[in-house]
Every structure is written in structure tokens, then in C-alpha cells.
Scaffold this motif. Structure first.
Motif, mmCIF file in Angstrom:
data_model
loop_
_atom_site.group_PDB
_atom_site.id
_atom_site.type_symbol
_atom_site.label_atom_id
_atom_site.label_comp_id
_atom_site.label_asym_id
_atom_site.label_seq_id
_atom_site.Cartn_x
_atom_site.Cartn_y
_atom_site.Cartn_z
ATOM 1 N N ARG A 128 0.814 -1.209 0.000
ATOM 2 C CA ARG A 128 0.000 0.000 0.000
ATOM 3 C C ARG A 128 0.857 1.272 0.000
ATOM 4 N N SER A 131 2.334 1.857 -3.410
ATOM 5 C CA SER A 131 1.260 2.266 -4.317
ATOM 6 C C SER A 131 0.885 3.732 -4.101
ATOM 7 N N ALA A 132 0.873 4.155 -2.826
ATOM 8 C CA ALA A 132 0.557 5.551 -2.510
ATOM 9 C C ALA A 132 1.608 6.488 -3.097
ATOM 10 N N GLY A 251 -1.090 2.183 -9.122
ATOM 11 C CA GLY A 251 -1.124 2.819 -7.806
ATOM 12 C C GLY A 251 -2.460 2.678 -7.116
ATOM 13 N N VAL A 255 -3.247 0.566 -3.570
ATOM 14 C CA VAL A 255 -3.775 1.267 -2.391
ATOM 15 C C VAL A 255 -5.051 0.590 -1.901
#
Length: 316
Positions: A128, A131-132, A251, A255
């Protein structure tokens, strides 16, 4: 009867895509003229990001259903089609001069995005936090692109249109993008039905017909742009879509639902995408993408697809 019906649907889908591509390029060019910004910026942000929205929708739905791997594969697969098939095709139609912004800004952003996305999945997982970071970079790219476009002189043929005309033109561009998406969905639906009638496997259908169908908007809008000598819109469309696929599509999926990455992405899709993008980077250094470059891109894409389909057939 069903055979003829599906052929008819495919014909209608192609007609919708061609007409909407014409409408899209005409009005996108007008938007660039009214805003007095280079066409490459409008192509990258408005058309490129717009054409990548279907991939974003697939990414969100897949991640919500716990299938983040589909979104990751879709992000890399779309880049391969856009760079190998679509850019290769339009370069064969007409050699493409490379805009200064493309050389010093867009291509470095594309290559950097690809390296970061690949680094994020290199440990076999998409987390996560990583991805952020990709999403934050997508926002950063968008903001800095707008600022760069406003500082860069636009076309010499400026439009006298005001805010009302600009609003109308942007609405027509969005309508054109929506029509392109609907046309490609109709094409995929009908072509898949035909393929199933011919007893073609689901895997081969996915990597050939579906992959081609989802990239038809980029293909037709870029071809129309080149035919109309709007080369910056054509290249910007593809580069923008590729950056958005890597930073936005992957992304968002990570997330929503962090997940393990399929080995085929790490061993095949990512390395091949890196090679093709690196080749594009080298091509742009000469400030022109030639017909020979286009043929090379098409050959690389053809070898990749042939390898994938051959592997699937051997495993059946």
C-alpha cells in the motif's frame, strides 16, 4: 445468424471509433489553440489520461474484488500495446518529429515511472505504501505538466475562442472519449463472441482480442492525429496513457488491495516493457521516430505476442 450479427456489431464498433476519433482530434487541437499551449500537453493530459480511464475502471473493480494482479498485468500490457503496436504503427505511417517537451520531460517521466513501478513490485508484492507513492507521483506529474504547458509557447495558429467555446470544446472531447470507449467495448464483446464460436481458448482471446480492443481508442485516435499532421497529439496521447497506467492504474489498485505479483509479470511483462521503452527513449534522442524505428517496435511487439500465444497453446 449469430455470426452475421457479431460481424455487424464489429462493423458498427469500428465506424463509431473512427468517427469519434475524428471528433476527438479536431476538438483537442482546438483546445490547445484556445489555451495557447503545446498540443503535446493536451495530448498527454486530456487525451492520454482520458483514454486510460477504462484501464483505471478495470483496476478499481479488480482491486475491490481482490484481483489486484489483473490491474498490474493490465497496466503493463497496455503499455506494451501502446508503445509496440500503436506507436510502431503510426511511425510507419509517417515519421514523427519529437517535440522539445517530449524529449526533456515526458519521455524521462515515462521511463522513470516504469522503473519505479517495476521497483515497487520487484519483491513479488505490491504494498500500500509503495502504491501511494506511485499515486502521489501521478498527481505531481499532472500538476507539473500543466505548469510546463502554460509556460511553453503554443501553436502559431491561435484561436480567438473564449471561455464558452473552450468549455464546449472540452465537453466534445470528453464525449469523443466516451464514444471511443463504448466503441471499443462493443468491438471486444462481438470479437470475443466470434472467437468463442471458432473454439479459440480464453487465454488467447484475453491476450490478443481483449488487449487489442482496449487499445483501439489509442490506436485510432493516434492514427487520425498523424493523418491530420497533429503528431504531438498522437505521441502525447500514448505517452500520457502509459504514464497514467503505471502510476495511476497500478497505484490505485495497490492502495485499495495490496497483493502478490504474478511471476509472469516479473519475468516477462515488466522486462519486455522496459526493453521496448528503453528503445523508445533511444529513438527520441535523435529527435525523430523514423519508419525503421516503427518497424522495430512492431517486430518487438509481434515477437512478444507470438511467444505468449505459443506458450499458452503448448500448455493446453
Amino acid at each position: 445468424m449469430e455470426l452475421l450479427l457479431n460481424i455487424g456489431y464489429i462493423s458498427v464498433a469500428i465506424a463509431v471509433i473512427i468517427v469519434s476519433s475524428n471528433i476527438l482530434i479536431t476538438n483537442a487541437s482546438a483546445v490547445a489553440s484556445i489555451l495557447k499551449v503545446p498540443s503535446i500537453i493536451v495530448g498527454t493530459l486530456l487525451i492520454g489520461f482520458g483514454n486510460a480511464l477504462p484501464e483505471l475502471a478495470i483496476s478499481v473493480i479488480s482491486a475491490l474484488n481482490g484481483s489486484t494482479g489483473i490491474a498490474i498485468g493490465n497496466g503493463y500490457g497496455s503499455n506494451l500495446v501502446n508503445t509496440g503496436l500503436v506507436l510502431g504503427t503510426i511511425a510507419v505511417i509517417a515519421p514523427l518529429a519529437v517535440h522539445r517537451l517530449l524529449l526533456i520531460r515526458e519521455i524521462p517521466w515515462l521511463f522513470g515511472s516504469l522503473l519505479l513501478a517495476t521497483l515497487a513490485i520487484s519483491n513479488g508484492k505490491l504494498e500500500r505504501l509503495e502504491s501511494a507513492v506511485l499515486l502521489a507521483l501521478c498527481v505531481t506529474y499532472t500538476i507539473t505538466s500543466i505548469r510546463a504547458g502554460l509556460k511553453e509557447p503554443g501553436s502559431e495558429e491561435q484561436s480567438s475562442g473564449g471561455k464558452k467555446e473552450l468549455f464546449i470544446r472540452i465537453c466534445v472531447v470528453l464525449a469523443g472519449l466516451a464514444a471511443l470507449s463504448l466503441g471499443s467495448k462493443l468491438f471486444i464483446f462481438s470479437a470475443v463472441n466470434l472467437a468463442r464460436m471458432m473454439k479459440i481458448s480464453e487465454e488467447v482471446i484475453g491476450i490478443s482480442i481483449v488487449a487489442l480492443g482496449t487499445s483501439l481508442p489509442e490506436l485510432f485516435s493516434s492514427v487520425i492525429a498523424v493523418v491530420r499532421k497533429e503528431n504531438d497529439l498522437a505521441i502525447g496521447n500514448l505517452v500520457g496513457a502509459n504514464i497514467f497506467n503505471l502510476l495511476g492504474v497500478i497505484g490505485v489498485a495497490g492502495v485499495i488491495t495490496p497483493a502478490a505479483v504474478d511471476s509472469s509479470v516479473l519475468c516477462t511483462d515488466a522486462p519486455v516493457t522496459l526493453v521496448i521503452t528503453l528503445f523508445l527513449f533511444v529513438c527520441t534522442c535523435s529527435k525523430k521516430i523514423t519508419r525503421i524505428n516503427g518497424i522495430m517496435l512492431l517486430l518487438m511487439y509481434t515477437v512478444f505476442i507470438s511467444f505468449m500465444i505459443g506458450g499458452m497453446i503448448n500448455h493446453q
